[in-house]
Design a protein around this motif. Sequence first.
Motif, short mmCIF file in Angstrom:
data_model
loop_
_atom_site.label_atom_id
_atom_site.label_comp_id
_atom_site.label_asym_id
_atom_site.label_seq_id
_atom_site.Cartn_x
_atom_site.Cartn_y
_atom_site.Cartn_z
N PHE A 1 -9.35 5.34 6.00
CA PHE A 1 -8.33 6.20 6.24
C PHE A 1 -8.19 7.47 5.11
CE2 PHE A 1 -7.61 2.21 8.22
CZ PHE A 1 -7.45 2.81 9.66
N ASP A 2 -9.44 7.36 4.17
CA ASP A 2 -9.39 8.35 3.27
C ASP A 2 -8.54 8.21 2.10
OD1 ASP A 2 -11.47 9.91 4.82
OD2 ASP A 2 -9.75 10.82 5.95
N VAL A 3 -8.33 7.01 1.79
CA VAL A 3 -7.78 6.68 0.71
C VAL A 3 -8.45 5.95 -0.40
CG1 VAL A 3 -5.78 5.19 -0.28
CG2 VAL A 3 -5.24 6.41 1.90
N LEU A 4 -8.95 6.50 -1.31
CA LEU A 4 -10.01 6.01 -2.23
C LEU A 4 -9.49 5.36 -3.46
CD1 LEU A 4 -12.82 8.92 -1.93
CD2 LEU A 4 -12.48 6.96 -0.48
N LEU A 5 -9.36 4.10 -3.59
CA LEU A 5 -9.03 3.35 -4.73
C LEU A 5 -10.07 2.75 -5.70
CD1 LEU A 5 -7.06 0.74 -2.45
CD2 LEU A 5 -6.24 2.70 -3.34
N THR A 6 -9.65 3.06 -7.03
CA THR A 6 -10.24 2.61 -8.07
C THR A 6 -10.12 0.95 -8.11
OG1 THR A 6 -8.50 2.71 -9.66
CG2 THR A 6 -9.91 4.61 -9.46
N GLU A 7 -10.95 0.21 -9.03
CA GLU A 7 -10.76 -1.18 -9.14
C GLU A 7 -9.66 -1.53 -9.85
OE1 GLU A 7 -12.79 -3.77 -8.91
OE2 GLU A 7 -14.41 -2.70 -7.63
N GLN A 8 -9.02 -0.71 -10.49
CA GLN A 8 -7.72 -1.02 -11.00
C GLN A 8 -6.43 -0.59 -10.09
OE1 GLN A 8 -6.80 -2.23 -13.86
NE2 GLN A 8 -4.52 -2.23 -13.35
N GLU A 9 -6.59 0.14 -9.30
CA GLU A 9 -5.72 0.45 -8.15
C GLU A 9 -5.75 -0.59 -7.25
OE1 GLU A 9 -5.32 5.34 -8.05
OE2 GLU A 9 -6.92 4.49 -7.31
N ALA A 10 -6.83 -1.16 -6.80
CA ALA A 10 -7.13 -2.33 -5.73
C ALA A 10 -6.42 -3.34 -6.46
CB ALA A 10 -8.51 -2.27 -5.39
N GLU A 11 -6.55 -3.56 -7.76
CA GLU A 11 -5.69 -4.70 -8.43
C GLU A 11 -4.44 -4.78 -8.24
OE1 GLU A 11 -5.20 -8.27 -10.30
OE2 GLU A 11 -7.08 -7.51 -9.29
N GLU A 12 -3.92 -3.23 -8.60
CA GLU A 12 -2.63 -3.08 -8.39
C GLU A 12 -1.94 -3.47 -6.94
OE1 GLU A 12 -1.42 0.76 -10.30
OE2 GLU A 12 -2.74 0.48 -11.73
N ILE A 13 -2.69 -3.08 -5.95
CA ILE A 13 -2.21 -3.29 -4.66
C ILE A 13 -1.98 -4.67 -4.37
CG2 ILE A 13 -2.92 -3.08 -2.18
CD1 ILE A 13 -3.80 -0.18 -2.79
N GLN A 14 -2.99 -5.49 -4.94
CA GLN A 14 -3.15 -6.88 -4.53
C GLN A 14 -2.05 -7.61 -5.28
OE1 GLN A 14 -4.79 -8.97 -2.84
NE2 GLN A 14 -4.05 -10.76 -3.78
N GLN A 15 -1.66 -7.18 -6.45
CA GLN A 15 -0.59 -7.95 -7.32
C GLN A 15 0.56 -7.52 -6.56
OE1 GLN A 15 -1.02 -10.04 -9.43
NE2 GLN A 15 -3.17 -9.80 -9.40
N LEU A 16 0.95 -6.09 -5.96
CA LEU A 16 1.99 -6.03 -5.29
C LEU A 16 2.15 -6.83 -3.90
CD1 LEU A 16 2.27 -1.91 -5.70
CD2 LEU A 16 4.07 -3.71 -6.41
N VAL B 1 0.90 -1.18 0.24
CA VAL B 1 -0.07 0.10 -0.11
C VAL B 1 0.88 1.22 -0.01
CG1 VAL B 1 -1.84 -1.08 1.15
CG2 VAL B 1 -0.10 0.30 2.54
N TYR B 2 2.25 0.96 0.16
CA TYR B 2 3.07 2.39 0.32
C TYR B 2 2.84 3.35 -0.73
CZ TYR B 2 6.87 5.19 1.43
OH TYR B 2 7.71 6.19 1.64
N PRO B 3 2.93 2.85 -2.06
CA PRO B 3 2.94 3.66 -2.94
C PRO B 3 1.65 4.75 -2.94
CG PRO B 3 3.49 1.67 -3.98
CD PRO B 3 3.11 1.47 -2.64
N TRP B 4 0.56 4.31 -2.48
CA TRP B 4 -0.89 5.12 -2.33
C TRP B 4 -0.93 5.86 -1.04
CZ3 TRP B 4 -0.15 0.64 -5.18
CH2 TRP B 4 -0.69 0.76 -6.53
#
Length: 235
Positions: free
Chosen positions: A81-96, A24-27
């Motif tokens: 914690f006021d970090v709103l993720l798109t589906e694509q961003e959530a997928e990127e986090i999951q892959q990381l 999650v660090y990049p976000w």
Amino acid sequence: MNKAVFFDVDDTLYDHLIPFRKAVYPWTEHIAHFPYEKAYHRMRYYSDMLSLEFGGAGQMEEGDSTDLMRRKRFQLALEEFDVLLTEQEAEEIQQLYLACQFDIECFDGARELILELQQKGYVVGLLTNGAEAHQWKKIRALKLDEIIPLSRIFVSGTYGIDKPDPDIFRLINERIDIPAAQCTYIGDSWRNDVIGACHADWNVIWFNHRELEQEAGITLLGDVKDYAELRAILL
């Protein structure tokens, strides 16, 4: 009579916060003093909740439901914690998260304690929630399969019974032929590990390395924050 000591895996034998923080660090790096530990606990809460909603760990190996659950848990947790993720961003986090989830090491003293317990005649094993193949990757990454007999490693997804259901603990009692009163479970999750094991009449040591507050109504064999304290209770 033989005695048994079983360990949870995630955040009990290794620090589960490390891969979460890396993912999650990049976000979150732009947020001063981001509460990674609190966010991690919320991710685990949503992971458990959504897994149950989709049928439990036995259904969570692969497929669209699994992918949705894994994305959604990050979206829901970070939204708090006021970090709103798109589906694509959530997928990127999951892959990381997947990419670093198996780059893990046991807590200091964990392997040594397992070996010492075995040398003193204890039956030592693992009980972890999760999909079978996924959890076995972690177990092999930690090289726990090299020191614990495979017959004493239990992954909830294999049996379709997830902690805190006491039936998974009762199944272990049957398999190892040791009664609950002679068994001790060590885990970090109050809901899954402490309550589940207590309801199965096992002795419980809470691996409370995050130093959380105890809830009422449970009698513990111990509340420890590291493996030195755990060893002092067990040995």
